[in-house]
Enzyme design. Structure first.
Site, PDB file in Angstrom:
ATOM      1  N   ASP A  33     -26.210  17.922 -53.290  1.00  0.00           N
ATOM      2  CA  ASP A  33     -25.934  16.490 -53.416  1.00  0.00           C
ATOM      3  C   ASP A  33     -27.174  15.832 -54.016  1.00  0.00           C
ATOM      4  O   ASP A  33     -28.220  16.489 -54.149  1.00  0.00           O
ATOM      5  CB  ASP A  33     -25.603  15.885 -52.044  1.00  0.00           C
ATOM      6  N   PHE A 154      -5.796  18.341 -52.054  1.00  0.00           N
ATOM      7  CA  PHE A 154      -4.763  17.448 -51.515  1.00  0.00           C
ATOM      8  C   PHE A 154      -5.041  17.006 -50.080  1.00  0.00           C
ATOM      9  O   PHE A 154      -4.151  16.455 -49.429  1.00  0.00           O
ATOM     10  CB  PHE A 154      -3.393  18.147 -51.590  1.00  0.00           C
ATOM     11  N   CYS A 262      -8.490   6.845 -52.880  1.00  0.00           N
ATOM     12  CA  CYS A 262      -7.811   7.592 -53.944  1.00  0.00           C
ATOM     13  C   CYS A 262      -6.520   6.996 -54.489  1.00  0.00           C
ATOM     14  O   CYS A 262      -6.383   6.878 -55.704  1.00  0.00           O
ATOM     15  CB  CYS A 262      -7.589   9.028 -53.500  1.00  0.00           C
ATOM     16  N   ARG A 334     -13.302   2.135 -47.930  1.00  0.00           N
ATOM     17  CA  ARG A 334     -13.093   2.006 -49.372  1.00  0.00           C
ATOM     18  C   ARG A 334     -11.656   1.574 -49.668  1.00  0.00           C
ATOM     19  O   ARG A 334     -10.713   2.175 -49.193  1.00  0.00           O
ATOM     20  CB  ARG A 334     -13.406   3.328 -50.086  1.00  0.00           C
TER      21      ARG A 334
HETATM   22  N1  LIG Z   1     -11.515  11.539 -50.265  1.00  0.00           N
HETATM   23  C1  LIG Z   1     -10.421  12.261 -50.330  1.00  0.00           C
HETATM   24  O1  LIG Z   1      -9.620  12.292 -49.386  1.00  0.00           O
HETATM   25  C2  LIG Z   1     -10.084  13.063 -51.547  1.00  0.00           C
HETATM   26  C3  LIG Z   1     -10.810  12.916 -52.723  1.00  0.00           C
HETATM   27  N2  LIG Z   1     -10.473  13.639 -53.842  1.00  0.00           N
HETATM   28  C4  LIG Z   1     -11.249  13.545 -55.072  1.00  0.00           C
HETATM   29  O2  LIG Z   1     -12.464  14.289 -54.872  1.00  0.00           O
HETATM   30  C5  LIG Z   1     -13.556  13.671 -55.558  1.00  0.00           C
HETATM   31  C6  LIG Z   1     -14.670  13.383 -54.563  1.00  0.00           C
HETATM   32  O3  LIG Z   1     -14.163  12.450 -53.609  1.00  0.00           O
HETATM   33  P1  LIG Z   1     -14.886  12.219 -52.197  1.00  0.00           P
HETATM   34  O4  LIG Z   1     -15.247  13.518 -51.593  1.00  0.00           O
HETATM   35  O5  LIG Z   1     -14.020  11.280 -51.450  1.00  0.00           O
HETATM   36  O6  LIG Z   1     -16.199  11.474 -52.667  1.00  0.00           O
HETATM   37  P2  LIG Z   1     -17.415  10.962 -51.767  1.00  0.00           P
HETATM   38  O7  LIG Z   1     -17.843   9.680 -52.332  1.00  0.00           O
HETATM   39  O8  LIG Z   1     -17.058  11.055 -50.305  1.00  0.00           O
HETATM   40  O9  LIG Z   1     -18.534  12.083 -52.019  1.00  0.00           O
HETATM   41  C7  LIG Z   1     -19.077  12.349 -53.259  1.00  0.00           C
HETATM   42  C8  LIG Z   1     -20.466  12.964 -53.072  1.00  0.00           C
HETATM   43  O10 LIG Z   1     -20.973  13.332 -54.349  1.00  0.00           O
HETATM   44  C9  LIG Z   1     -22.358  13.031 -54.367  1.00  0.00           C
HETATM   45  N3  LIG Z   1     -22.827  12.950 -55.751  1.00  0.00           N
HETATM   46  C10 LIG Z   1     -22.760  11.891 -56.611  1.00  0.00           C
HETATM   47  N4  LIG Z   1     -23.312  12.213 -57.789  1.00  0.00           N
HETATM   48  C11 LIG Z   1     -23.753  13.502 -57.689  1.00  0.00           C
HETATM   49  C12 LIG Z   1     -24.420  14.396 -58.569  1.00  0.00           C
HETATM   50  N5  LIG Z   1     -24.734  14.023 -59.807  1.00  0.00           N
HETATM   51  N6  LIG Z   1     -24.728  15.635 -58.110  1.00  0.00           N
HETATM   52  C13 LIG Z   1     -24.420  16.009 -56.849  1.00  0.00           C
HETATM   53  N7  LIG Z   1     -23.779  15.205 -55.969  1.00  0.00           N
HETATM   54  C14 LIG Z   1     -23.447  13.960 -56.385  1.00  0.00           C
HETATM   55  C15 LIG Z   1     -22.462  11.737 -53.594  1.00  0.00           C
HETATM   56  O11 LIG Z   1     -23.788  11.507 -53.161  1.00  0.00           O
HETATM   57  C16 LIG Z   1     -21.473  12.014 -52.449  1.00  0.00           C
HETATM   58  O12 LIG Z   1     -22.123  12.634 -51.358  1.00  0.00           O
HETATM   59  C17 LIG Z   1     -12.958  12.445 -56.250  1.00  0.00           C
HETATM   60  O13 LIG Z   1     -12.582  12.793 -57.550  1.00  0.00           O
HETATM   61  C18 LIG Z   1     -11.721  12.152 -55.421  1.00  0.00           C
HETATM   62  O14 LIG Z   1     -10.722  11.491 -56.174  1.00  0.00           O
HETATM   63  C19 LIG Z   1      -9.431  14.529 -53.825  1.00  0.00           C
HETATM   64  C20 LIG Z   1      -8.692  14.717 -52.680  1.00  0.00           C
HETATM   65  C21 LIG Z   1      -8.965  14.005 -51.451  1.00  0.00           C
HETATM   66  O1  LIG Z   2      -6.432  12.215 -53.309  1.00  0.00           O
HETATM   67  C1  LIG Z   2      -6.752  11.836 -52.220  1.00  0.00           C
HETATM   68  O2  LIG Z   2      -7.830  11.323 -51.931  1.00  0.00           O
HETATM   69  C2  LIG Z   2      -5.825  11.935 -51.061  1.00  0.00           C
HETATM   70  O3  LIG Z   2      -5.103  10.671 -50.989  1.00  0.00           O
HETATM   71  C3  LIG Z   2      -4.214  10.558 -49.889  1.00  0.00           C
HETATM   72  O4  LIG Z   2      -4.902  10.736 -48.653  1.00  0.00           O
HETATM   73  P1  LIG Z   2      -5.751   9.555 -47.968  1.00  0.00           P
HETATM   74  O5  LIG Z   2      -6.391   8.716 -49.014  1.00  0.00           O
HETATM   75  O6  LIG Z   2      -6.605  10.215 -46.948  1.00  0.00           O
HETATM   76  O7  LIG Z   2      -4.724   8.614 -47.231  1.00  0.00           O
HETATM   77  P2  LIG Z   2      -3.181   8.682 -46.826  1.00  0.00           P
HETATM   78  O8  LIG Z   2      -3.023   9.269 -45.489  1.00  0.00           O
HETATM   79  O9  LIG Z   2      -2.359   9.233 -47.915  1.00  0.00           O
HETATM   80  O10 LIG Z   2      -2.890   7.119 -46.734  1.00  0.00           O
HETATM   81  C4  LIG Z   2      -3.010   6.300 -47.881  1.00  0.00           C
HETATM   82  C5  LIG Z   2      -2.621   4.889 -47.567  1.00  0.00           C
HETATM   83  O11 LIG Z   2      -1.225   4.812 -47.313  1.00  0.00           O
HETATM   84  C6  LIG Z   2      -0.990   4.162 -46.070  1.00  0.00           C
HETATM   85  N1  LIG Z   2       0.221   4.725 -45.440  1.00  0.00           N
HETATM   86  C7  LIG Z   2       0.369   6.070 -45.297  1.00  0.00           C
HETATM   87  C8  LIG Z   2       1.510   6.604 -44.737  1.00  0.00           C
HETATM   88  C9  LIG Z   2       2.535   5.752 -44.325  1.00  0.00           C
HETATM   89  O12 LIG Z   2       3.627   6.176 -43.830  1.00  0.00           O
HETATM   90  N2  LIG Z   2       2.368   4.415 -44.486  1.00  0.00           N
HETATM   91  C10 LIG Z   2       1.236   3.879 -45.041  1.00  0.00           C
HETATM   92  O13 LIG Z   2       1.135   2.636 -45.188  1.00  0.00           O
HETATM   93  C11 LIG Z   2      -2.259   4.427 -45.257  1.00  0.00           C
HETATM   94  O14 LIG Z   2      -2.407   3.490 -44.226  1.00  0.00           O
HETATM   95  C12 LIG Z   2      -3.319   4.310 -46.341  1.00  0.00           C
HETATM   96  O15 LIG Z   2      -3.673   2.974 -46.594  1.00  0.00           O
HETATM   97  C13 LIG Z   2      -3.178  11.695 -49.996  1.00  0.00           C
HETATM   98  O16 LIG Z   2      -2.309  11.625 -48.855  1.00  0.00           O
HETATM   99  C14 LIG Z   2      -3.869  13.053 -50.033  1.00  0.00           C
HETATM  100  O17 LIG Z   2      -2.894  14.083 -50.182  1.00  0.00           O
HETATM  101  C15 LIG Z   2      -4.831  13.074 -51.217  1.00  0.00           C
HETATM  102  O18 LIG Z   2      -5.532  14.300 -51.279  1.00  0.00           O
END
Ligand SMILES: NC(=O)C1=CN([C@@H]2O[C@H](COP(=O)(O)OP(=O)(O)OC[C@H]3O[C@@H](n4cnc5c(N)ncnc54)[C@H](O)[C@@H]3O)[C@@H](O)[C@H]2O)C=CC1
Ligand SMILES: O=C(O)[C@H]1O[C@H](OP(=O)(O)OP(=O)(O)OC[C@H]2O[C@@H](n3ccc(=O)[nH]c3=O)[C@H](O)[C@@H]2O)[C@H](O)[C@@H](O)[C@@H]1O
Length: 446
Positions: A33, A154, A262, A334
């Site tokens: 990181d 996912f 997301c 967020r």
């Molecule tokens: N949060 C989620 O539930 C999900 C997120 N994603 C995708 O995964 C990606 C990452 O999302 P999050 O994990 O939520 O992000 P996050 O914001 O929680 O974490 C990202 C990390 O990357 C680090 N970082 C930034 N620039 C960097 C660099 N140049 N080198 C090394 N580290 C660096 C940051 O300091 C931070 O710790 C995004 O594209 C998001 O759309 C996909 C599925 C689920």
């Molecule tokens: O790409 C991503 O970051 C992720 O985005 C969502 O996951 P997440 O952001 O953790 O949140 P969800 O559980 O999907 O909820 C999203 C929003 O929908 C709302 N929601 C969800 C379910 C529901 O029945 N009703 C509802 O209003 C939640 O309150 C929230 O604001 C997807 O569910 C994941 O599969 C995906 O990997």
């Protein structure tokens, strides 16, 4: 099983979960990181985010010598003798100018490691990126001996570890079949259905899935509005719909609009992607517009509840907000719909006090600037003209609603998650207002 040397770049929700889970599956993992303080905390086994089981997995990985932390992507490459076999990109891809995905961090990491990666290494992109990114990454890399594979993630926040280890499917796409198969093999122990495809398809699966989920929710929120207007009960309607296996019961809960880090950015990015491909994706546009309107609609509900009029003034009305994160079970603020509703209520002149089980009154976040955060729900509700439930934290159900009724100025609760038992709230003296719920309780069915 082959033990791989794996570098994970970015240690947020996705990166840290990926690193800790792959280590638990027996691989040797180094996580990189740019945040040195966070790295030091993680190396000491401390995890900043609220994710059940994650701190334990991190501690186990460190103790087993299979998980370590370094500063910077280049540091991760240098960590292993012979370099990593696989390098995961788990860095942010935030919403950029005009709603497109901002790929600058992905590109800067590729730039940082391009000359350092060993021959035969595979770059695996787990960040959510537009179709064509794998191809662009290959060009940027300019290395025939390093493959680029798309492997979208996912997992949901709040159940990240469970979701990673129990995936509905694994999707891997790339132009080099052997590299894609090597990546799929990392997950072999999970026994999930695996879709092996080309990179554009894998990249599109991710957006198409998130946007479908968003569409499902906008649809449900619209049906809930119809229920309000027609006197039907959304809970019964969605239950009746959900027994149809083609629809399913999941993801049918109405709320104050969908949010989080997301769905908003991904719906916007796919819309821009469609636009660039000269396709007017009206269904997706309507999905987003319905969501924007949903937040406004919550404010209208509060306005009518408090003033009795659609045009009444909320100026200096004290409103208590229960739940500030984007959903229950996470401390992530967020793009929280709760905070979007808070901002609109504040714009309407209301004075806001919020409470969230995952936040203390010392919490600082730019989006919290519209309200005061209380450490206790009873303090938050003191002298409030209405309590608005915005996040479905289960603990709100078991609050002492009798005590709350004695604390508030007026016993009105607008429950935007249909979380509470209306009978409990009403017995305590509250007027309970839900979403898509008839005002009178129906007779109990046998
Ligand atoms: N949060 C989620 O539930 C999900 C997120 N994603 C995708 O995964 C990606 C990452 O999302 P999050 O994990 O939520 O992000 P996050 O914001 O929680 O974490 C990202 C990390 O990357 C680090 N970082 C930034 N620039 C960097 C660099 N140049 N080198 C090394 N580290 C660096 C940051 O300091 C931070 O710790 C995004 O594209 C998001 O759309 C996909 C599925 C689920
Ligand atoms: O790409 C991503 O970051 C992720 O985005 C969502 O996951 P997440 O952001 O953790 O949140 P969800 O559980 O999907 O909820 C999203 C929003 O929908 C709302 N929601 C969800 C379910 C529901 O029945 N009703 C509802 O209003 C939640 O309150 C929230 O604001 C997807 O569910 C994941 O599969 C995906 O990997």
């Amino acid at each position: 099983m082959f033990v791989r040397r794996i570098a994970v770049v970015g240690t947020g929700y996705v990166g840290l979960t990926t690193g800790a889970c792959l280590a638990s599956l027996g691989h040797d993992v180094v996580c990189a990181d740019v945040d040195a303080d966070k790295l030091a905390r993680m190396a000491a086994g401390q995890v900043d985010i609220l994710e059940p089981g994650l701190a334990e997995l991190v501690a186990e990985g460190i103790a087993a010598g299979r998980l370590s932390f370094v500063l910077g992507a280049a540091g991760a490459v240098a960590h292993f003798d012979g370099g990593p076999e696989v390098l995961f990109l788990c860095v942010p891809t935030p919403m950029g100018v005009g709603g497109v995905a901002d790929l600058s961090i992905v590109e800067s990491v590729v730039e940082e490691v391009r000359e350092l990666l060993p021959e035969g290494c595979v770059i695996v992109n787990k960040s959510t990126v537009p179709v064509g990114t794998a191809e662009r990454t290959e060009e940027l890399l300019g290395r025939e001996d390093v493959a680029v594979v798309s492997n979208p993630e996912f997992l949901r926040e709040g159940s990240a570890v469970y979701d990673f280890l129990n995936p509905d499917r694994i999707v891997v796409g790339g132009s080099k079949q052997d590299a894609a198969e090597r990546v799929a093999a990392l997950y072999a122990r999970l026994g999930a259905p695996t879709v092996l495809t080309d990179a554009p398809s894998a990249e599109l699966v991710k957006y198409a899935a998130n946007c479908f989920l968003a569409m499902k929710l906008s649809y449900v929120n619209a049906v809930a509005e119809l229920c309000d207007r027609l006197g039907a009960n959304i809970t019964d309607v969605t239950e009746g719909m959900g027994y149809d296996k083609r629809i399913g019961q999941a993801f049918l809960m109405p709320g104050p609009g969908w949010g989080g880090s997301c769905l908003p950015k991904d719906t916007s990015a796919l819309l821009q992607l469609a636009d660039a491909a000269d396709f007017e994706f009206r269904l997706l546009r309507a999905t987003i517009d319905t969501n924007t309107r949903q937040r406004q609609r919550m404010v209208e509900k509060v306005r009518v509840a408090v003033t009795g009029k659609r045009t009444g003034s909320l100026s200096h009305k004290r409103i208590a907000l229960f739940g500030l994160t984007f959903k229950a079970g996470t401390d992530d603020l967020r793009d929280s719909p709760a905070l979007a509703v808070a901002a609109l209520l504040r714009q309407a002149g209301a004075d806001l006090v919020g409470y969230d089980p995952s936040l203390s009154s010392a919490a600082t976040h730019p989006d919290l600037s519209t309200l005061t955060v209380a450490d206790d729900p009873y303090l938050a509700a003191k002298d409030a003209e209405a309590v608005v439930v915005l996040t479905e934290w289960p603990e709100f159900r078991s609050l002492d609603w009798q005590r709350l009724a004695e604390t508030v100025a007026r016993p009105i609760v607008v429950d935007t998650r249909n979380l509470l038992d209306p009978a409990v709230a009403r017995r305590a003296g509250f007027e309970w207002i839900g979403l898509g719920k008839p005002l009178a309780e129906p007779a109990a069915s046998s």
